[in-house]
Design an enzyme around this catalytic site. Sequence first.
Site, PDB file in Angstrom:
ATOM      1  N   LYS A  50      58.228-106.955  27.789  1.00  0.00           N
ATOM      2  CA  LYS A  50      58.832-106.458  29.040  1.00  0.00           C
ATOM      3  C   LYS A  50      58.005-105.282  29.519  1.00  0.00           C
ATOM      4  CE  LYS A  50      62.388-107.375  31.677  1.00  0.00           C
ATOM      5  NZ  LYS A  50      63.155-108.638  31.827  1.00  0.00           N
TER       6      LYS A  50
ATOM      7  N   ASP B 221      61.211-109.077  37.749  1.00  0.00           N
ATOM      8  CA  ASP B 221      62.534-108.611  37.306  1.00  0.00           C
ATOM      9  C   ASP B 221      63.041-107.770  38.488  1.00  0.00           C
ATOM     10  OD1 ASP B 221      64.218-108.438  34.613  1.00  0.00           O
ATOM     11  OD2 ASP B 221      64.334-106.448  35.489  1.00  0.00           O
TER      12      ASP B 221
ATOM     13  N   PHE C  22      73.220-108.493  44.516  1.00  0.00           N
ATOM     14  CA  PHE C  22      72.925-109.394  45.639  1.00  0.00           C
ATOM     15  C   PHE C  22      71.444-109.745  45.638  1.00  0.00           C
ATOM     16  CE2 PHE C  22      72.561-105.152  47.498  1.00  0.00           C
ATOM     17  CZ  PHE C  22      71.401-105.217  48.250  1.00  0.00           C
ATOM     18  N   GLY C  23      70.886-109.779  44.445  1.00  0.00           N
ATOM     19  CA  GLY C  23      69.464-110.114  44.316  1.00  0.00           C
ATOM     20  C   GLY C  23      69.279-111.595  44.114  1.00  0.00           C
ATOM     21  N   ASN C  24      68.104-111.887  43.608  1.00  0.00           N
ATOM     22  CA  ASN C  24      67.690-113.252  43.373  1.00  0.00           C
ATOM     23  C   ASN C  24      68.654-114.027  42.462  1.00  0.00           C
ATOM     24  OD1 ASN C  24      65.569-115.170  43.541  1.00  0.00           O
ATOM     25  ND2 ASN C  24      65.149-114.713  41.401  1.00  0.00           N
ATOM     26  N   VAL C  25      69.137-113.347  41.432  1.00  0.00           N
ATOM     27  CA  VAL C  25      69.986-114.012  40.443  1.00  0.00           C
ATOM     28  C   VAL C  25      71.350-114.343  41.064  1.00  0.00           C
ATOM     29  CG1 VAL C  25      71.048-113.832  38.175  1.00  0.00           C
ATOM     30  CG2 VAL C  25      68.770-112.871  38.546  1.00  0.00           C
ATOM     31  N   ALA C  26      71.953-113.356  41.737  1.00  0.00           N
ATOM     32  CA  ALA C  26      73.252-113.583  42.384  1.00  0.00           C
ATOM     33  C   ALA C  26      73.140-114.726  43.397  1.00  0.00           C
ATOM     34  CB  ALA C  26      73.727-112.302  43.080  1.00  0.00           C
ATOM     35  N   TRP C  27      72.059-114.731  44.139  1.00  0.00           N
ATOM     36  CA  TRP C  27      71.835-115.782  45.147  1.00  0.00           C
ATOM     37  C   TRP C  27      71.850-117.176  44.514  1.00  0.00           C
ATOM     38  CZ3 TRP C  27      66.888-118.403  45.396  1.00  0.00           C
ATOM     39  CH2 TRP C  27      66.777-119.301  46.467  1.00  0.00           C
TER      40      TRP C  27
HETATM   41  O1  2IT Z   1      64.954-111.031  32.124  1.00  0.00           O
HETATM   42  C1  2IT Z   1      64.269-112.057  32.267  1.00  0.00           C
HETATM   43  O2  2IT Z   1      64.374-113.022  31.519  1.00  0.00           O
HETATM   44  C2  2IT Z   1      63.295-112.065  33.358  1.00  0.00           C
HETATM   45  N1  2IT Z   1      63.224-111.096  34.094  1.00  0.00           N
HETATM   46  C3  2IT Z   1      62.383-113.236  33.545  1.00  0.00           C
HETATM   47  C4  2IT Z   1      61.233-113.140  32.604  1.00  0.00           C
HETATM   48  C5  2IT Z   1      60.167-114.182  32.816  1.00  0.00           C
HETATM   49  O3  2IT Z   1      59.124-114.051  32.131  1.00  0.00           O
HETATM   50  O4  2IT Z   1      60.324-115.088  33.618  1.00  0.00           O
END
Ligand code: 2IT
Length: 452
Positions: free
Chosen positions: A131, A171, A243-248
């Site tokens: 990360k 991220d 309200f980001g990519n994940v919520a969408w």
């Molecule tokens: O927390 C996660 O799993 C991500 N931000 C995606 C990590 C990735 O390498 O696609």
Amino acid sequence: MEHYNVDQKIQDFIAKIEAKNPNEPEFLQAVKEVAVTVIPFIASRPQYNGMKLLERMSEPERTIIFRVPWVDDQGEIHVNRGFRIQMNSAIGPYKGGIRFHPTVNLSVLKFLAFEQTFKNSLTTLPMGGGKGGSDFDPQGKSDMEIMRFCQAFMTEMCKHIGPETDVPAGDIGVGAREIGYLFGQYKKIRNEFTGVLTGKGLAYGGSLIRPEATGYGVVYFAEQMLKTIDQDFNGKTVTVSGFGNVAWGVIKKVEELGGTCVTISGPDGYIYDKDGITGDKIDYLLELRASGNNRAEDYVKKFPGAEFHAGKRPWEVKCDVAIPAATQNELDLEDAKILVENGVVCVTEAANMPSTLEAINHFLEHKVLFSPGKASNAGGVATSGLEMTQNSIRLNWSSEEVDTRLKEIMIGIHKACRDYGKEEDGYVNYVKGANIAGFVKVAEAMLAQGVV
Ligand code: 2IT
């Protein structure tokens, strides 16, 4: 006696990690959650005993911290801090996102890299854990400032990554635009066109479904959880944060399966839309995010039928399923109590570590279906793994192909959690299941590779 010994082992282990990593509360929180479930498992397996596997997994293989100097549009010089935590490479190259947010520090990135190791293992794809990120705040920056920052960040990071070494992705604060600028700078400096990053645009090696993958995967996972109690999404009321990519992605897929999401949230408060966030409103979420304002409140200007609750979290809204999709520690014991009182049946984490340890314990005590992000949000990184595969074979798969594989992977993770997490009364403890299932593959690889 047996129990006393295991409890003592857990306490001794945590004390050691605490002493070694002072001032890293998020990292300690993530390690504790794993330790209480994995140490009893290790104690019951002679081949793992005494190999210091969890201790080794809790120490990054390498931590890179670097200066990121850049110049803003007014000519002023800024200095940010860049990080890449290369946590564990036992089962594949380091893999994990890059976060740009003012809250980024060593503790936050170590917790994320630690969880990523288990998550990536759960996907069954060959990816280690990593990360990275920076305390850079993208809010209010011009496009050219974002580009210069990404270039400055990559100028250093490119020395430490590569398609067979470490493959970053996005991220919080890092989306398609940032990945594009990062990729361009890597290619320029290294003179290589390779799959060194994932989440790329379709024109230069990206994968279909990657933008939707985390959210879709969360809902596929939640669907499996509901199935264990003979339920599905049809007619369910769902609360979502962020309200980001994940919520969408979550909201899109829930609608497809017949459920209704009624909330989103930002740092300013939450939106309650009793009519449901459906149709055009889902597309509007992309606009809201792209506006760069970081304010959920803007939603009510566009859709006046909705309510804005300043400074509050969406967990006070009665729901069947709750999906925290914002950030770490956004759901605490008080929130968990309200959710349980209101009859929540399933809490599926979409963000990384959104629930505090106390909140998790409350859900488990009340036998609410609860899954940790490292299991239920693994569809994002799994699809990154599929992007790496496509880059390696120099082919692009169709949406259907990627989506089918994503769904299979999520079903597989659910099964692994169930196999290791099922308790005597039939209740599935997904926290235990995810931690042990994620641990086993990494542990086996580490044992085979010796003390390195
Ligand atoms: O927390 C996660 O799993 C991500 N931000 C995606 C990590 C990735 O390498 O696609």
